[in-house]
Write a protein that holds these residues in place. Structure first.
Motif, PDB file in Angstrom:
ATOM      1  N   HIS A 149     -11.571 -41.893   9.816  1.00  0.00           N
ATOM      2  CA  HIS A 149     -12.947 -42.036  10.299  1.00  0.00           C
ATOM      3  C   HIS A 149     -12.938 -42.461  11.765  1.00  0.00           C
ATOM      4  O   HIS A 149     -12.220 -43.378  12.163  1.00  0.00           O
ATOM      5  N   LYS A 150     -13.718 -41.801  12.560  1.00  0.00           N
ATOM      6  CA  LYS A 150     -13.696 -42.039  14.008  1.00  0.00           C
ATOM      7  C   LYS A 150     -14.411 -43.338  14.391  1.00  0.00           C
ATOM      8  O   LYS A 150     -14.012 -44.031  15.313  1.00  0.00           O
ATOM      9  N   LYS A 151     -15.494 -43.652  13.668  1.00  0.00           N
ATOM     10  CA  LYS A 151     -16.304 -44.804  14.046  1.00  0.00           C
ATOM     11  C   LYS A 151     -15.720 -46.082  13.457  1.00  0.00           C
ATOM     12  O   LYS A 151     -15.440 -46.161  12.271  1.00  0.00           O
ATOM     13  N   VAL A 152     -15.537 -47.099  14.315  1.00  0.00           N
ATOM     14  CA  VAL A 152     -15.050 -48.398  13.855  1.00  0.00           C
ATOM     15  C   VAL A 152     -16.004 -49.498  14.341  1.00  0.00           C
ATOM     16  O   VAL A 152     -16.683 -49.319  15.353  1.00  0.00           O
ATOM     17  N   GLY A 227       4.717 -46.273  16.487  1.00  0.00           N
ATOM     18  CA  GLY A 227       4.227 -47.640  16.627  1.00  0.00           C
ATOM     19  C   GLY A 227       2.780 -47.748  17.052  1.00  0.00           C
ATOM     20  O   GLY A 227       2.241 -48.857  17.164  1.00  0.00           O
ATOM     21  N   LYS A 228       2.129 -46.614  17.273  1.00  0.00           N
ATOM     22  CA  LYS A 228       0.730 -46.647  17.742  1.00  0.00           C
ATOM     23  C   LYS A 228      -0.229 -46.694  16.552  1.00  0.00           C
ATOM     24  O   LYS A 228      -1.040 -45.785  16.333  1.00  0.00           O
ATOM     25  N   MET A 229      -0.094 -47.758  15.789  1.00  0.00           N
ATOM     26  CA  MET A 229      -0.928 -47.950  14.598  1.00  0.00           C
ATOM     27  C   MET A 229      -1.585 -49.328  14.676  1.00  0.00           C
ATOM     28  O   MET A 229      -0.998 -50.277  15.218  1.00  0.00           O
ATOM     29  N   LYS A 230      -2.768 -49.421  14.097  1.00  0.00           N
ATOM     30  CA  LYS A 230      -3.431 -50.717  13.951  1.00  0.00           C
ATOM     31  C   LYS A 230      -3.846 -50.880  12.493  1.00  0.00           C
ATOM     32  O   LYS A 230      -4.326 -49.933  11.871  1.00  0.00           O
ATOM     33  N   ARG A 231      -3.649 -52.078  11.983  1.00  0.00           N
ATOM     34  CA  ARG A 231      -4.018 -52.362  10.605  1.00  0.00           C
ATOM     35  C   ARG A 231      -4.807 -53.666  10.539  1.00  0.00           C
ATOM     36  O   ARG A 231      -4.498 -54.631  11.241  1.00  0.00           O
ATOM     37  N   ASP A 232      -5.792 -53.674   9.660  1.00  0.00           N
ATOM     38  CA  ASP A 232      -6.584 -54.884   9.438  1.00  0.00           C
ATOM     39  C   ASP A 232      -5.838 -55.747   8.416  1.00  0.00           C
ATOM     40  O   ASP A 232      -6.263 -55.904   7.275  1.00  0.00           O
ATOM     41  N   ALA A 305     -12.115 -53.434   9.257  1.00  0.00           N
ATOM     42  CA  ALA A 305     -13.155 -53.703   8.268  1.00  0.00           C
ATOM     43  C   ALA A 305     -14.396 -54.353   8.866  1.00  0.00           C
ATOM     44  O   ALA A 305     -14.303 -55.360   9.576  1.00  0.00           O
ATOM     45  N   ASN A 306     -15.543 -53.790   8.568  1.00  0.00           N
ATOM     46  CA  ASN A 306     -16.818 -54.457   8.787  1.00  0.00           C
ATOM     47  C   ASN A 306     -17.142 -55.194   7.485  1.00  0.00           C
ATOM     48  O   ASN A 306     -17.363 -54.562   6.450  1.00  0.00           O
TER      49      ASN A 306
END
Length: 352
Positions: A149-152, A227-232, A305-306
């Motif tokens: 999903h593009k929107k964060v 390595g270009k990852m982001k995780r909540d 996460a929202n």
């Protein structure tokens, strides 16, 4: 309350059961103890709550040696008659359904297992709730439903019609099935979309365990998407806080809408994968060997996460910092596997 926790020997399930027991609730847990990953780890989790391995038999309830208010049964979600009978026997107030076939990448090679466990098994839970009404069914969904999903940040108001793994598709199916049963039979259902959970007693197939094992054993860690990852990343205690907190607040039908709701449960602070690895290195005091690889099928580049809806519902606020959470995980990991290695060595000495 009388609470059923499915997947009670799993990572999150174990922590939920422990919290409920310490709060004095009557708990029944079940798990099929499958071999997707180490069954010994699952039995060791159960032992923490007083369920002894040698007493566990198929479809036989075992009472905890530690908690008089806890019973465990080895059972599969797909045993419909046994599931319904369990509901008829105990008349649960709340069901916390966490059992599922986990793993995004594994679902690509083994799709049938996911449909059987995550769809057919969930249908059996819904049917059992229909035949034996409960005050609230809380079930595990996943942040994977958001795909790329593009929107964060990801919001429960976003459309999630484009899953990129079968695992995600089964979780989206669960949400649709729950909505149907809430609409038709007025069963209060809450779906929780978990975001990258980590902490003590975590799954060995997840990145924190895989990375830690590799670092300790001087092996390269595989880092996808270079390595270009982001995780909540969300510490397990904060996840459990959300699960148990919302379980006490079943949705109510209003304005012709069924008693059905979805919430994100996350830290709401995306962390770069490389920052998480750095925290592991700092706590282990070992520099990791790194192997950078391209993106894997089914993976997503970021999760965020929202948690507004959960905050509004129960005042949810995660409180565990990355450094504190990683330290707790590493301390447990080192102690647990050091003990296992010691036991193995003792066994070898005795045998020789």
């Amino acid at each position: 309350m009388k609470v059923l926790v499915t997947g009670a020997a799993g990572f999150i399930g174990f922590h939920v059961v422990s919290k409920l027991l310490n709060a004095g609730h009557f708990v029944v847990g079940f798990d099929n103890l499958n071999k997707y990953y180490s069954t010994q780890l699952k039995y060791d989790r159960l032992a923490q709550t007083g369920i002894l391995k040698h007493k566990v038999l198929n479809n036989v309830e075992v009472q905890s040696e530690t908690y008089s208010n806890y019973f465990f049964i080895k059972m599969d979600l797909c045993q419909k008659e046994a599931v319904v009978q369990l509901f008829e026997t105990h008349k649960f107030d709340i069901v916390i359904h966490l059992a599922a076939q986990a793993g995004v990448r594994y679902s690509i090679q083994n799709p049938e297992i996911y449909l059987k466990s995550n769809v057919d098994g969930f249908l059996n839970i819904l049917e059992a709730c229909r035949q034996n009404p409960v005050k609230h069914l809380v079930y595990a969904s996943s942040s994977s439903v958001y795909g790329n999903h593009k929107k964060v940040p990801f919001s429960v108001k976003h459309k999630v019609d484009t899953p990129i793994s079968l695992y995600a598709a089964t979780k989206k199916s669960n949400e649709l099935m729950a909505h149907t049963y809430s609409h038709l039979f007025k069963i209060p259902t809450t779906g929780l979309r978990f975001f990258t959970v980590y902490g003590p007693w975590g799954r060995p197939d997840m990145a924190p365990s895989l990375f830690t094992d590799a670092i300790i054993n001087n092996k390269p860690i595989k880092i996808f998407n270079n390595g270009k990852m982001k995780r909540d990343f969300t510490y397990v205690d904060d996840i459990v806080k959300g699960i148990i907190g919302i379980s006490k607040h079943p949705p109510v039908a209003k304005n012709k809408k069924p008693p059905y709701v979805l919430h994100n449960v996350g830290n709401s602070k995306p962390i770069k994968l490389m920052a998480f690895i750095k925290a592991l290195e700092n706590n282990l005091n070992i520099k990791a060997k790194k192997m950078f690889l391209p993106m894997q099928p089914g993976d997503v580049k970021r999760t965020f996460a929202n948690v507004t809806s959960l905050k509004k519902a129960i005042g949810y606020k995660p409180t565990t910092s990355l450094n504190d959470g990683v330290k707790a995980f590493v301390d447990w990991y080192v102690d647990y596997f050091a003990e296992k290695n010691t036991k193995n060595l003792e066994k070898e000495i005795q045998e020789n």
